[in-house]
Design a protein around this motif. Structure first.
Motif, short mmCIF file in Angstrom:
data_model
loop_
_atom_site.label_atom_id
_atom_site.label_comp_id
_atom_site.label_asym_id
_atom_site.label_seq_id
_atom_site.Cartn_x
_atom_site.Cartn_y
_atom_site.Cartn_z
N PRO A 243 -10.36 1.51 -11.82
CA PRO A 243 -10.82 0.08 -11.46
C PRO A 243 -10.50 -0.50 -9.99
N GLY A 244 -11.54 -0.77 -9.19
CA GLY A 244 -11.22 -1.47 -8.00
C GLY A 244 -10.84 -0.50 -6.95
N ILE A 245 -11.19 0.87 -7.24
CA ILE A 245 -11.18 1.87 -6.27
C ILE A 245 -12.44 2.36 -5.84
N ASN A 246 -12.57 2.17 -4.58
CA ASN A 246 -13.98 2.36 -3.83
C ASN A 246 -14.26 3.91 -3.88
N LYS B 139 -5.36 2.58 -3.96
CA LYS B 139 -5.79 1.48 -4.73
C LYS B 139 -5.36 0.22 -3.84
N SER B 140 -6.08 -0.44 -3.37
CA SER B 140 -5.58 -1.77 -2.85
C SER B 140 -6.20 -3.12 -3.21
N GLY C 224 -15.85 1.55 -12.07
CA GLY C 224 -14.42 1.78 -12.08
C GLY C 224 -14.22 3.01 -13.13
N ASP D 62 0.89 -1.12 0.08
CA ASP D 62 0.09 0.04 0.10
C ASP D 62 0.89 1.31 0.08
N ASP E 263 -17.07 -2.02 -9.01
CA ASP E 263 -16.29 -0.69 -9.27
C ASP E 263 -15.32 -1.38 -10.35
N GLY E 264 -15.97 -1.81 -11.32
CA GLY E 264 -15.09 -2.14 -12.56
C GLY E 264 -14.18 -3.48 -12.52
N VAL E 265 -14.25 -4.06 -11.45
CA VAL E 265 -13.58 -5.28 -11.18
C VAL E 265 -14.32 -6.71 -11.30
#
Lengths: 132, 141
Positions: free
Chosen positions: B57-60, B79-80, B121, A3, A111-113
């Motif tokens: 993508p994948g970021i809340n 981004k995690s 995303g 992170d 979320d696009g994943v």
């Protein structure tokens, strides 16, 4: 820690296939993570900009094919003035081994994943053998 | 794919060509962090206003931080990518980490009316041009 690192930009990889496409649109290969847990194999794919209804996951023989289409009508009425990435559909195919329970594949998108969980068949799961 | 609708695909193709044409321009270079920073941005114009679109993508939503001041837009966040403890990785292509990017647009932004939306995303930031920054037409006498 992961992170703490700075994110870098990578160019999108365009899909190169032997089959011809019938639409004049570009396809990109979605960034994918594959990881395995004792009872399943999980594919995590980044498909930003694709709605749930535009994702198709097909299984034919041992080939799992994912196709995700961008709804470009959202880009109507706006004119590009500066760009750093291109927009296109996503496609990627995976060949599954016989350790995967083909009747038991689940998919979620957030979320696009896109996350595909492929359960392993019972015989492929680790088990402890008792000594008699 | 039996029916081919020429028009919508052509629209996409035109968009892609438009995007390609601008790829090498140095429109945003003067900002504190120009091209090559995460997330990659596309900037669109809609009449007088600007629309900044980024793939996240994948970021809340809660992990995104957006600030506007003057004509500068800042997009920051984390981004995690998480796996369960007992997972073994076969392929790792998704990246994780912090990002902080500021770009300066060639117009003054009306900071009170900026709207940001994150869906599927994609982050869309609508930046209206400040009324005082808009060109005034001059009547020739």
């Amino acid at each position: 820690m992961a992170d703490q690192q700075e994110l870098t930009v990578r160019d999108k990889k365009e899909l190169v296939t032997k089959e011809e496409k019938t639409v004049p649109a570009r396809y990109y290969v979605p960034n994918t993570d594959i990881y395995e847990t004792p009872d399943a194999l999980t594919l995590v794919m980044e498909i930003p900009g694709v709605e749930k209804k535009d994702i198709s996951v097909e299984l034919e023989n041992d080939r799992l094919r994912v196709e995700a289409r961008i709804d470009f009508s959202k880009y109507e009425g706006i004119e590009p003035v500066y760009t750093e990435y291109n927009v296109g559909h996503y496609a990627r195919a995976f060949t599954l081994s016989n350790k995967i329970d083909k009747e038991n594949i689940s998919a979620q998108v957030e979320d696009g994943v896109l996350t595909l969980t492929l359960s392993k068949v019972k015989e492929a799961q680790p088990r402890r053998i008792t000594i008699s | 794919m039996a029916v081919l609708l020429p028009d919508p695909f052509e629209a996409l193709f035109r968009l892609q060509q438009g995007l390609d044409a601008f790829r090498t321009s140095d429109w945003l270079q003067s900002g504190p962090s120009g091209a090559g920073s995460y997330p990659p941005l596309n900037v669109f114009r809609k009449d007088d206003d600007f629309v900044v679109i980024a793939e996240v993508p994948g970021i809340n939503k809660s992990a995104l931080e957006i600030e506007v001041k003057g004509s500068t837009l800042r997009i920051a966040g984390t981004k995690s990518v998480n796996y369960s403890e007992d997972a073994s990785l076969h392929r790792r292509e998704r990246l994780a980490g912090r990002f902080d990017r500021a770009v300066t647009l060639p117009v003054v932004i009306d900071a009170d009316n900026v709207r940001a939306e994150s869906r599927d995303g994609i982050l869309v930031v609508l930046l209206p041009r400040a009324e005082r920054d808009k060109p005034k037409s001059v009547r020739v006498e």
